[in-house]
Scaffold this motif. Structure first.
Motif, PDB file in Angstrom:
ATOM      1  N   THR A 265       0.863  -1.187   0.000  1.00  0.00           N
ATOM      2  CA  THR A 265       0.000   0.000   0.000  1.00  0.00           C
ATOM      3  C   THR A 265       0.893   1.229   0.000  1.00  0.00           C
ATOM      4  N   VAL A 266       0.659   2.119  -0.962  1.00  0.00           N
ATOM      5  CA  VAL A 266       1.498   3.312  -1.101  1.00  0.00           C
ATOM      6  C   VAL A 266       0.632   4.570  -1.088  1.00  0.00           C
ATOM      7  N   TYR A 267       1.280   5.668  -0.767  1.00  0.00           N
ATOM      8  CA  TYR A 267       0.634   6.975  -0.860  1.00  0.00           C
ATOM      9  C   TYR A 267       1.015   7.581  -2.207  1.00  0.00           C
ATOM     10  N   VAL A 268       0.014   7.951  -3.013  1.00  0.00           N
ATOM     11  CA  VAL A 268       0.278   8.597  -4.300  1.00  0.00           C
ATOM     12  C   VAL A 268      -0.465   9.922  -4.369  1.00  0.00           C
ATOM     13  N   THR A 269       0.018  10.791  -5.241  1.00  0.00           N
ATOM     14  CA  THR A 269      -0.603  12.110  -5.363  1.00  0.00           C
ATOM     15  C   THR A 269      -1.812  12.107  -6.292  1.00  0.00           C
ATOM     16  N   ASP A 270      -1.772  11.224  -7.314  1.00  0.00           N
ATOM     17  CA  ASP A 270      -2.883  11.145  -8.263  1.00  0.00           C
ATOM     18  C   ASP A 270      -2.770   9.842  -9.053  1.00  0.00           C
ATOM     19  N   LEU A 271      -3.704   9.621  -9.949  1.00  0.00           N
ATOM     20  CA  LEU A 271      -3.743   8.396 -10.730  1.00  0.00           C
ATOM     21  C   LEU A 271      -2.518   8.254 -11.633  1.00  0.00           C
ATOM     22  N   GLN A 272      -2.042   9.345 -12.185  1.00  0.00           N
ATOM     23  CA  GLN A 272      -0.854   9.301 -13.044  1.00  0.00           C
ATOM     24  C   GLN A 272       0.364   8.822 -12.245  1.00  0.00           C
ATOM     25  N   HIS A 273       0.497   9.300 -11.020  1.00  0.00           N
ATOM     26  CA  HIS A 273       1.578   8.865 -10.130  1.00  0.00           C
ATOM     27  C   HIS A 273       1.507   7.348  -9.943  1.00  0.00           C
ATOM     28  N   LEU A 274       0.304   6.837  -9.677  1.00  0.00           N
ATOM     29  CA  LEU A 274       0.112   5.397  -9.499  1.00  0.00           C
ATOM     30  C   LEU A 274       0.455   4.632 -10.769  1.00  0.00           C
ATOM     31  N   GLN A 275       0.014   5.123 -11.902  1.00  0.00           N
ATOM     32  CA  GLN A 275       0.281   4.444 -13.174  1.00  0.00           C
ATOM     33  C   GLN A 275       1.778   4.358 -13.467  1.00  0.00           C
ATOM     34  N   HIS A 276       2.515   5.420 -13.149  1.00  0.00           N
ATOM     35  CA  HIS A 276       3.967   5.395 -13.331  1.00  0.00           C
ATOM     36  C   HIS A 276       4.615   4.370 -12.398  1.00  0.00           C
ATOM     37  N   LEU A 277       4.134   4.292 -11.174  1.00  0.00           N
ATOM     38  CA  LEU A 277       4.658   3.300 -10.229  1.00  0.00           C
ATOM     39  C   LEU A 277       4.417   1.880 -10.729  1.00  0.00           C
ATOM     40  N   LEU A 278       3.217   1.616 -11.208  1.00  0.00           N
ATOM     41  CA  LEU A 278       2.900   0.276 -11.712  1.00  0.00           C
ATOM     42  C   LEU A 278       3.797  -0.086 -12.892  1.00  0.00           C
ATOM     43  N   THR A 279       4.039   0.862 -13.771  1.00  0.00           N
ATOM     44  CA  THR A 279       4.930   0.631 -14.913  1.00  0.00           C
ATOM     45  C   THR A 279       6.338   0.303 -14.436  1.00  0.00           C
ATOM     46  N   ARG A 280       6.814   1.046 -13.447  1.00  0.00           N
ATOM     47  CA  ARG A 280       8.150   0.786 -12.893  1.00  0.00           C
ATOM     48  C   ARG A 280       8.222  -0.589 -12.247  1.00  0.00           C
ATOM     49  N   LEU A 281       7.198  -0.950 -11.495  1.00  0.00           N
ATOM     50  CA  LEU A 281       7.204  -2.237 -10.801  1.00  0.00           C
ATOM     51  C   LEU A 281       7.208  -3.406 -11.782  1.00  0.00           C
ATOM     52  N   LYS A 282       6.497  -3.275 -12.863  1.00  0.00           N
ATOM     53  CA  LYS A 282       6.442  -4.349 -13.861  1.00  0.00           C
ATOM     54  C   LYS A 282       7.790  -4.590 -14.525  1.00  0.00           C
ATOM     55  N   LYS A 283       8.703  -3.633 -14.432  1.00  0.00           N
ATOM     56  CA  LYS A 283      10.035  -3.767 -15.013  1.00  0.00           C
ATOM     57  C   LYS A 283      11.041  -4.408 -14.057  1.00  0.00           C
ATOM     58  N   VAL A 284      10.660  -4.580 -12.792  1.00  0.00           N
ATOM     59  CA  VAL A 284      11.558  -5.186 -11.807  1.00  0.00           C
ATOM     60  C   VAL A 284      11.663  -6.685 -12.085  1.00  0.00           C
ATOM     61  N   LYS A 285      12.880  -7.171 -12.159  1.00  0.00           N
ATOM     62  CA  LYS A 285      13.119  -8.592 -12.421  1.00  0.00           C
ATOM     63  C   LYS A 285      12.424  -9.431 -11.348  1.00  0.00           C
ATOM     64  N   GLY A 286      11.626 -10.407 -11.788  1.00  0.00           N
ATOM     65  CA  GLY A 286      10.926 -11.290 -10.863  1.00  0.00           C
ATOM     66  C   GLY A 286       9.501 -10.865 -10.539  1.00  0.00           C
ATOM     67  N   VAL A 287       9.125  -9.653 -10.932  1.00  0.00           N
ATOM     68  CA  VAL A 287       7.748  -9.197 -10.722  1.00  0.00           C
ATOM     69  C   VAL A 287       6.919  -9.655 -11.919  1.00  0.00           C
ATOM     70  N   PHE A 288       5.887 -10.446 -11.640  1.00  0.00           N
ATOM     71  CA  PHE A 288       5.055 -10.971 -12.718  1.00  0.00           C
ATOM     72  C   PHE A 288       3.828 -10.106 -12.967  1.00  0.00           C
ATOM     73  N   THR A 289       3.273  -9.518 -11.919  1.00  0.00           N
ATOM     74  CA  THR A 289       2.139  -8.607 -12.079  1.00  0.00           C
ATOM     75  C   THR A 289       2.244  -7.473 -11.069  1.00  0.00           C
ATOM     76  N   ALA A 290       1.682  -6.360 -11.445  1.00  0.00           N
ATOM     77  CA  ALA A 290       1.543  -5.211 -10.548  1.00  0.00           C
ATOM     78  C   ALA A 290       0.235  -4.561 -10.944  1.00  0.00           C
TER      79      ALA A 290
END
Length: 69
Positions: A33-58
């Motif tokens: 659970t994270v604190y984000v400023t808006d939906l765009q902030h969240l979308q950028h985080l999800l994109t970053r997480l999906k690029k982490v080796k070993g992460v299958f879904t975000a």
């Protein structure tokens, strides 16, 4: 877990509110659970997480939504 948390906290100084992790057969499933400023902030985080080796879904969970995987 280190790479996941770094990916989150290194983007716009995002703060992690909570982490819940379970393991099964050598894999782990976690809800962060994270604190984000808006939906765009969240979308950028999800994109970053999906690029982490070993992460299958975000994905986004809506507050109060039951998540069983």
């Amino acid at each position: 877990l280190k790479d996941v948390s770094n990916s989150i906290t290194n983007y716009k100084d995002t703060n992690i509110h909570s982490v819940n992790i379970s393991t099964k057969e050598g894999f782990f499933h976690g809800v962060v659970t994270v604190y984000v400023t808006d939906l765009q902030h969240l979308q950028h985080l999800l994109t970053r997480l999906k690029k982490v080796k070993g992460v299958f879904t975000a994905e986004r969970l809506i507050t109060g939504q039951k998540h069983d995987r």
